[in-house]
Design a protein around this motif. Structure first.
Motif, PDB file in Angstrom:
ATOM      1  N   ASP A 314       1.157  -1.392  -0.229  1.00  0.00           N
ATOM      2  CA  ASP A 314      -0.306  -0.146  -0.376  1.00  0.00           C
ATOM      3  C   ASP A 314       0.924   1.823   0.240  1.00  0.00           C
ATOM      4  O   ASP A 314       2.384   0.925  -0.061  1.00  0.00           O
ATOM      5  CB  ASP A 314      -0.629  -0.026   1.165  1.00  0.00           C
ATOM      6  CG  ASP A 314      -0.061  -0.497   2.533  1.00  0.00           C
ATOM      7  OD1 ASP A 314       0.424   0.814   2.926  1.00  0.00           O
ATOM      8  OD2 ASP A 314      -0.541  -0.911   3.517  1.00  0.00           O
ATOM      9  N   VAL A 316       1.117   5.331   1.442  1.00  0.00           N
ATOM     10  CA  VAL A 316       0.493   6.668   1.669  1.00  0.00           C
ATOM     11  C   VAL A 316       0.358   8.013   2.131  1.00  0.00           C
ATOM     12  O   VAL A 316       1.856   7.449   1.818  1.00  0.00           O
ATOM     13  CB  VAL A 316       0.259   5.847   2.806  1.00  0.00           C
ATOM     14  CG1 VAL A 316      -0.038   7.199   4.678  1.00  0.00           C
ATOM     15  CG2 VAL A 316      -0.191   4.317   3.371  1.00  0.00           C
ATOM     16  N   ASP A 317      -0.284   8.396   1.431  1.00  0.00           N
ATOM     17  CA  ASP A 317      -0.443  10.014   1.657  1.00  0.00           C
ATOM     18  C   ASP A 317       0.818  10.418   3.241  1.00  0.00           C
ATOM     19  O   ASP A 317      -0.155  10.304   3.825  1.00  0.00           O
ATOM     20  CB  ASP A 317      -1.089  10.833   1.103  1.00  0.00           C
ATOM     21  CG  ASP A 317      -1.186  12.324   1.131  1.00  0.00           C
ATOM     22  OD1 ASP A 317      -0.231  12.777   1.402  1.00  0.00           O
ATOM     23  OD2 ASP A 317      -1.591  13.518   1.359  1.00  0.00           O
ATOM     24  N   GLY A 320      -1.050  11.603   6.404  1.00  0.00           N
ATOM     25  CA  GLY A 320      -1.499  11.046   6.894  1.00  0.00           C
ATOM     26  C   GLY A 320      -0.504  10.065   7.904  1.00  0.00           C
ATOM     27  O   GLY A 320      -1.222   9.184   8.690  1.00  0.00           O
ATOM     28  N   ASP A 333      -3.473   6.836   8.853  1.00  0.00           N
ATOM     29  CA  ASP A 333      -5.006   7.697   9.198  1.00  0.00           C
ATOM     30  C   ASP A 333      -5.368   6.624   7.710  1.00  0.00           C
ATOM     31  O   ASP A 333      -4.546   6.622   6.741  1.00  0.00           O
ATOM     32  CB  ASP A 333      -5.156   9.037   8.648  1.00  0.00           C
ATOM     33  CG  ASP A 333      -6.143   8.737   8.920  1.00  0.00           C
ATOM     34  OD1 ASP A 333      -7.407   7.821   8.533  1.00  0.00           O
ATOM     35  OD2 ASP A 333      -6.624  10.663   9.057  1.00  0.00           O
ATOM     36  N   SER A 334      -6.064   5.499   7.847  1.00  0.00           N
ATOM     37  CA  SER A 334      -6.162   4.699   6.913  1.00  0.00           C
ATOM     38  C   SER A 334      -7.017   5.507   5.399  1.00  0.00           C
ATOM     39  O   SER A 334      -7.232   5.194   4.923  1.00  0.00           O
ATOM     40  CB  SER A 334      -7.291   3.530   7.115  1.00  0.00           C
ATOM     41  OG  SER A 334      -7.935   4.442   8.132  1.00  0.00           O
ATOM     42  N   GLN A 335      -7.537   6.909   6.102  1.00  0.00           N
ATOM     43  CA  GLN A 335      -8.230   7.514   4.637  1.00  0.00           C
ATOM     44  C   GLN A 335      -6.972   7.681   3.644  1.00  0.00           C
ATOM     45  O   GLN A 335      -7.604   8.435   3.478  1.00  0.00           O
ATOM     46  CB  GLN A 335      -8.529   8.854   5.883  1.00  0.00           C
ATOM     47  CG  GLN A 335      -9.579   8.137   6.833  1.00  0.00           C
ATOM     48  CD  GLN A 335     -10.866   9.969   7.382  1.00  0.00           C
ATOM     49  OE1 GLN A 335     -11.145  10.100   6.496  1.00  0.00           O
ATOM     50  NE2 GLN A 335     -10.953   9.654   8.622  1.00  0.00           N
ATOM     51  N   TYR A 336      -5.541   8.248   4.406  1.00  0.00           N
ATOM     52  CA  TYR A 336      -4.453   7.958   3.774  1.00  0.00           C
ATOM     53  C   TYR A 336      -3.924   7.498   2.298  1.00  0.00           C
ATOM     54  O   TYR A 336      -2.776   7.744   2.311  1.00  0.00           O
ATOM     55  CB  TYR A 336      -3.725   9.282   4.019  1.00  0.00           C
ATOM     56  CG  TYR A 336      -4.005  10.714   5.430  1.00  0.00           C
ATOM     57  CD1 TYR A 336      -3.744  11.584   4.505  1.00  0.00           C
ATOM     58  CD2 TYR A 336      -4.379  10.760   5.788  1.00  0.00           C
ATOM     59  CE1 TYR A 336      -4.689  13.634   4.714  1.00  0.00           C
ATOM     60  CE2 TYR A 336      -5.649  11.693   6.027  1.00  0.00           C
ATOM     61  CZ  TYR A 336      -5.478  12.555   5.694  1.00  0.00           C
ATOM     62  OH  TYR A 336      -5.864  14.098   5.862  1.00  0.00           O
ATOM     63  N   THR A 342      -6.214   7.953  -7.719  1.00  0.00           N
ATOM     64  CA  THR A 342      -6.431   9.066  -6.297  1.00  0.00           C
ATOM     65  C   THR A 342      -5.101  10.091  -6.175  1.00  0.00           C
ATOM     66  O   THR A 342      -5.388  11.182  -5.909  1.00  0.00           O
ATOM     67  CB  THR A 342      -6.359   8.733  -5.217  1.00  0.00           C
ATOM     68  OG1 THR A 342      -5.729   7.802  -3.950  1.00  0.00           O
ATOM     69  CG2 THR A 342      -8.067   7.897  -5.078  1.00  0.00           C
TER      70      THR A 342
END
Length: 363
Positions: A314, A316-317, A320, A333-336, A342
């Motif tokens: 994965d 991640v930005d 996050g 943060d899983s939202q990132y 995206t």
């Protein structure tokens, strides 16, 4: 870059002003601001011992980057006239070695904080006398996150997957072999000769906190990575932690898929990796770190490592990624968690994690 066409020299620059303050490391500078300051003021002579000793012979101009308050070698048309198709130019081993020093400086500053999250008593020594880097422009929070992400992966894989070998590609001034207290683990450090010429005298009298530390000298993309590692004692039948800290932006686009495949082929089940880089849009706008330009950014690091055999991967930005002082760990943060779709077209700093699970074919 246009020297061969007769165009006037122009500085390499970092035109990434749209990156948010939370995601843009402080070493990324606005091109127009830096260029205006460079044109308005004479270039100072390098005063630090490393620059005097190793960069004077390069005949490169030196420009004081007021935005980061650090000396950096500015690579101009005189040095970059032979730029290749991937955007890489004439960048010496010494220049690459120098980029490791600000990272050590940031770890040293983090260690000096009250109740530090990053514990690296060797970092100040690894600055190699460039003490001004510990005062000016060190991005302590970003580098602390990088350090802890790598530390946590090594410890987690050691505890849960039986990993007893760690490979750091583009190791720079990494000090994990001297501070993680893993006396049953071998650390393989891969980098160019210029880096080790600088690093080895600094660590010669420092006791190891590992089973062994192996030096692997060579340039990624030019050497047989597997053969070099095996010569040093690496065992591809056993799980490995791969650390690509600060490396990915320097890997040419044409070579990155092959590097991922090489790592995948050398990784037994239980292996894991971590690295950080930037999106394609960020690097395409132009980014430079202490005189050495970034040559590639990718939106699909996760796909590259999945195709190489890592079933869990994965991206991640970095917006996050947080330092949790309560737990003294990194919180993500899983939202990132990003996908290529995206990430595409957006300026962002990224991290990639990948794992080869028990169910995954190690090939």
């Amino acid at each position: 870059l246009n020297a061969r066409r007769g165009a006037p020299p122009r500085m390499l620059h970092a035109a990434t002003t749209r990156l948010s303050a939370a995601t843009r490391p402080s070493f990324v500078s606005s091109s127009s601001a830096v260029s205006r300051r460079a044109a308005a003021a004479p270039s100072p002579s390098p005063s630090s011992p490393f620059l005097r000793r190793n960069l004077a012979a390069l005949h490169l101009p030196f420009i004081y980057l007021a935005s980061t308050s650090t000396f950096a070698a500015s690579v101009t048309a005189s040095a970059m006239g032979m730029a290749g198709s991937d955007g890489a130019g004439v960048v010496t081993d010494q220049m690459k070695a120098y980029t490791a020093l600000p990272i050590a400086a940031a770890r040293a500053m983090a260690f000096q904080q009250n109740d530090p999250l990053v514990r690296d008593p060797l970092a100040a020594k690894l600055v190699a006398g460039e003490t001004h880097l510990m005062q000016n422009g060190a991005n302590v929070e970003y580098m602390s996150k990088r350090c802890l992400l790598g530390d946590e992966l090594v410890r987690e894989r050691h505890a849960t997957a039986g990993v007893r070998q760690v490979v750091s590609l583009g190791v720079g001034m990494d000090s994990r072999a001297f501070r993680l207290n893993l006396h049953d683990t071998t650390f393989y450090e891969v980098d160019n000769q210029g880096l080790f010429d600088l690093k080895e005298p600094l660590v010669a009298d420092v006791p190891l906190e590992c089973a062994a530390r192996r030096i692997v000298v060579g340039m990624l993309g030019e050497m047989d990575l597997g053969a070099k590692l095996r010569e040093a004692g690496f065992d591809s039948s056993k799980p490995t932690v791969w650390l690509l800290e600060g490396l990915l932006p320097y890997i040419p686009r044409s070579y990155m898929p092959q590097l991922a495949r090489d790592i995948g082929e050398l990784s037994a089940v239980g292996s894991g990796l971590w690295g950080d880089g930037f999106s394609k849009a960020s690097v395409d706008r132009g980014m430079v770190f202490h005189g050495v330009p970034f040559v590639s950014g990718f939106d699909n690091y996760d796909e590259l490592f999945r195709m190489a055999g890592f079933d869990r991967s994965d991206v991640v930005d970095f917006s996050g990624v947080h330092l949790d002082r309560g737990t003294r760990r990194i919180r993500i943060d899983s939202q990132y968690v990003m996908s290529p779709a995206t990430t595409r077209g957006r300026d962002m700093c990224l991290m990639v994690r990948a794992y080869k699970s028990k169910e995954c074919d190690s090939a």
